[in-house]
Design an enzyme around this catalytic site. Structure first.
Site, PDB file in Angstrom:
ATOM      1  CG  ASP A 113     -10.752  -2.831   5.733  1.00  0.00           C
ATOM      2  OD1 ASP A 113     -10.615  -2.343   4.804  1.00  0.00           O
ATOM      3  OD2 ASP A 113     -11.436  -3.159   6.306  1.00  0.00           O
TER       4      ASP A 113
ATOM      5  CE  LYS B  65     -20.771 -11.173   5.387  1.00  0.00           C
ATOM      6  NZ  LYS B  65     -21.340 -10.458   5.342  1.00  0.00           N
TER       7      LYS B  65
ATOM      8  CG  ASP C 237     -11.203  -7.623   4.054  1.00  0.00           C
ATOM      9  OD1 ASP C 237     -11.223  -6.664   4.862  1.00  0.00           O
ATOM     10  OD2 ASP C 237     -12.275  -8.019   3.949  1.00  0.00           O
TER      11      ASP C 237
HETATM   12  P1  GTP Z   1     -15.429  -4.127  12.289  1.00  0.00           P
HETATM   13  O1  GTP Z   1     -15.768  -2.655  13.156  1.00  0.00           O
HETATM   14  O2  GTP Z   1     -14.099  -4.947  12.724  1.00  0.00           O
HETATM   15  O3  GTP Z   1     -16.304  -4.286  11.169  1.00  0.00           O
HETATM   16  O4  GTP Z   1     -14.430  -2.459  11.149  1.00  0.00           O
HETATM   17  P2  GTP Z   1     -14.077  -1.588  10.487  1.00  0.00           P
HETATM   18  O5  GTP Z   1     -15.375  -0.564  11.101  1.00  0.00           O
HETATM   19  O6  GTP Z   1     -13.431  -1.897   9.700  1.00  0.00           O
HETATM   20  O7  GTP Z   1     -15.664  -2.078   9.201  1.00  0.00           O
HETATM   21  P3  GTP Z   1     -15.433  -2.025   7.335  1.00  0.00           P
HETATM   22  O8  GTP Z   1     -14.292  -3.169   6.988  1.00  0.00           O
HETATM   23  O9  GTP Z   1     -16.614  -3.355   6.581  1.00  0.00           O
HETATM   24  O10 GTP Z   1     -15.085  -1.232   7.076  1.00  0.00           O
HETATM   25  C1  GTP Z   1     -14.490  -1.005   5.950  1.00  0.00           C
HETATM   26  C2  GTP Z   1     -13.733   0.174   5.380  1.00  0.00           C
HETATM   27  O11 GTP Z   1     -14.391   1.060   5.582  1.00  0.00           O
HETATM   28  C3  GTP Z   1     -12.830   0.057   6.686  1.00  0.00           C
HETATM   29  O12 GTP Z   1     -11.130   1.309   5.984  1.00  0.00           O
HETATM   30  C4  GTP Z   1     -12.817   1.563   7.496  1.00  0.00           C
HETATM   31  O13 GTP Z   1     -12.468   2.532   8.207  1.00  0.00           O
HETATM   32  C5  GTP Z   1     -13.755   2.020   6.708  1.00  0.00           C
HETATM   33  N1  GTP Z   1     -15.716   2.657   7.638  1.00  0.00           N
HETATM   34  C6  GTP Z   1     -16.622   1.808   8.237  1.00  0.00           C
HETATM   35  N2  GTP Z   1     -17.299   3.037   8.713  1.00  0.00           N
HETATM   36  C7  GTP Z   1     -16.761   3.464   8.388  1.00  0.00           C
HETATM   37  C8  GTP Z   1     -17.925   5.498   8.221  1.00  0.00           C
HETATM   38  O14 GTP Z   1     -18.659   5.414   9.703  1.00  0.00           O
HETATM   39  N3  GTP Z   1     -16.908   6.365   8.503  1.00  0.00           N
HETATM   40  C9  GTP Z   1     -15.843   5.801   7.523  1.00  0.00           C
HETATM   41  N4  GTP Z   1     -15.407   7.658   6.821  1.00  0.00           N
HETATM   42  N5  GTP Z   1     -15.403   5.122   7.331  1.00  0.00           N
HETATM   43  C10 GTP Z   1     -15.721   3.775   7.289  1.00  0.00           C
END
Ligand code: GTP
Length: 355
Positions: free
Chosen positions: A106, A157, A217
């Site tokens: 992301d 944070k 981000d």
């Molecule tokens: P929110 O639900 O809004 O917090 O978003 P998110 O689930 O994408 O979480 P976050 O922004 O912290 O994730 C950062 C990156 O890691 C993103 O590209 C997510 O797709 C990826 N990510 C988060 N959790 C996982 C997971 O359990 N498995 C995998 N493969 N990718 C993950």
């Protein structure tokens, strides 16, 4: 070098836009977010990309296939249950031979991966973490380094208004296999909150690479909207667009000659913009959209297949896929219409009821 993109998050902060598709497939200037990361990796010479996913995995398979049409080879590393950012990397270990670049799915950025890899090798690091300096670090974990850039401490944070440092994790990492092997297998763990602090306390050499270029981000609706504005400011136009003044249109878009553009507008293929429409500021209009006569669109992102009725005004908002806004409506500022939302004629969704 190997590369892995983390794609399995729920994207809950971007709802409702992520109800019908995963966050990395959301369009940024009419191209899926992940396509920018694939371009970045290709520029660095990567040929094989591991896609670490689980949530909404079928969407990725449908859009990306085996990678042939993208000029790379994709390997899918599928998690039955989300394993978190750390667990996902560990799960992909059988596909990662040697050093690996890991990108959050992301983040939109022009990281110089070549310089980052050179620094990683020069410092003989176990892991290197890209950092970026932000104006407001309140929503991020902070990363403290020594003068030479070795990572010393992670601060989650911090509360209050004053921040000792403003460098944050940019979501781009380089790992040696011994680091990936250190992550517990089959467990949900966070690379940023659990694994990095553990690496420091165990004496691993974790270095930083300060990225000074563009970085966004895309975690929230606000950052999704703002990223579009920034891409316009930086004139980061997608390849294949044609230009007529401030109008940047894909082949197959039909924009009436009387449409006035004050600013810049990206218009997708198959979209039709009727007579006397005004496009003001920085607008991004997806594919197969219809904007009817006399409407006024300002600083807005309109996704594929949406319909804007005649004489309607939409300002500083996001209109979801196939949403339909009737005639004589007012939408915005700061509104988000979900995919398929229907607004009858004369509706007003404005940010306040004050005069
Ligand atoms: P929110 O639900 O809004 O917090 O978003 P998110 O689930 O994408 O979480 P976050 O922004 O912290 O994730 C950062 C990156 O890691 C993103 O590209 C997510 O797709 C990826 N990510 C988060 N959790 C996982 C997971 O359990 N498995 C995998 N493969 N990718 C993950």
């Amino acid at each position: 070098m190997n590369a892995l993109i983390l794609l399995g998050g729920l994207g809950s902060r971007l709802r409702p836009l992520t109800l019908s598709r995963p966050k990395p497939l959301l369009p940024i200037l009419n191209r899926p977010l992940i396509s920018y990361q694939i371009d970045l990796l290709k520029k660095f010479g990567v040929k094989k990309v591991v896609l670490a996913l689980g949530h909404k995995a079928s969407h990725f398979r449908r859009h990306l296939g085996n990678g042939k049409s993208w000029g790379v080879h994709f390997i899918y590393s599928f998690e039955k249950e989300p394993l978190g950012t750390g667990g996902a990397i560990r799960h992909a270990l059988p596909h990662l031979k040697g050093s690996a670049i890991v990108l959050n799915g992301d983040v939109l950025s022009d990281f110089n991966l070549g310089r980052m890899a050179a620094l990683h090798r020069r410092k003989n690091a176990d892991a290197t973490l890209a950092l970026v300096e932000v104006v407001d670090p309140s929503a991020f974990g902070l990363v403290e380094t020594t003068k030479t850039g070795r990572i010393q401490r992670f601060l989650e944070k911090p509360s209050g208004d004053s921040f000792p440092i403003r460098t944050v994790n940019a979501g781009c990492y380089l790992f040696e296999p011994r680091v990936v092997e250190r992550i517990p297998a089959g467990k949900n763990v966070s690379i940023e909150r659990e694994i990095f602090p553990a690496l420091l306390s165990e004496g691993f050499r974790v270095e930083s690479f300060l990225h000074r270029g563009y970085w966004s981000d895309i975690g929230t609706l606000k950052t999704y909207w703002r990223t579009h504005q920034e891409m316009h400011e930086q004139k980061q136009w997608p390849s294949g667009v044609r230009r007529r003044g401030g109008l940047l249109f894909f082949p197959g878009a039909h924009v009436d000659g009387s449409v006035r553009v004050f600013g810049t507008a990206v218009v997708g293929a198959g979209t039709r913009i009727d007579r006397s429409v005004t496009l003001e500021g920085k607008n991004t209009i997806g594919e197969n959209v219809r904007i009817s006569e006399g409407s006024h669109i300002q600083d807005t992102v309109i996704l594929d297949g949406a319909r804007i009725g005649p004489r309607t005004r939409v300002e500083r908002s996001i209109v979801g896929v196939e949403a339909s806004v009737g005639a004589d409506c007012r939408v915005g500022p700061d509104q988000v219409l979900a995919d398929g939302a229907q607004l009858p004629a004369f509706s007003q969704i404005v940010s306040s009821l004050s005069e």
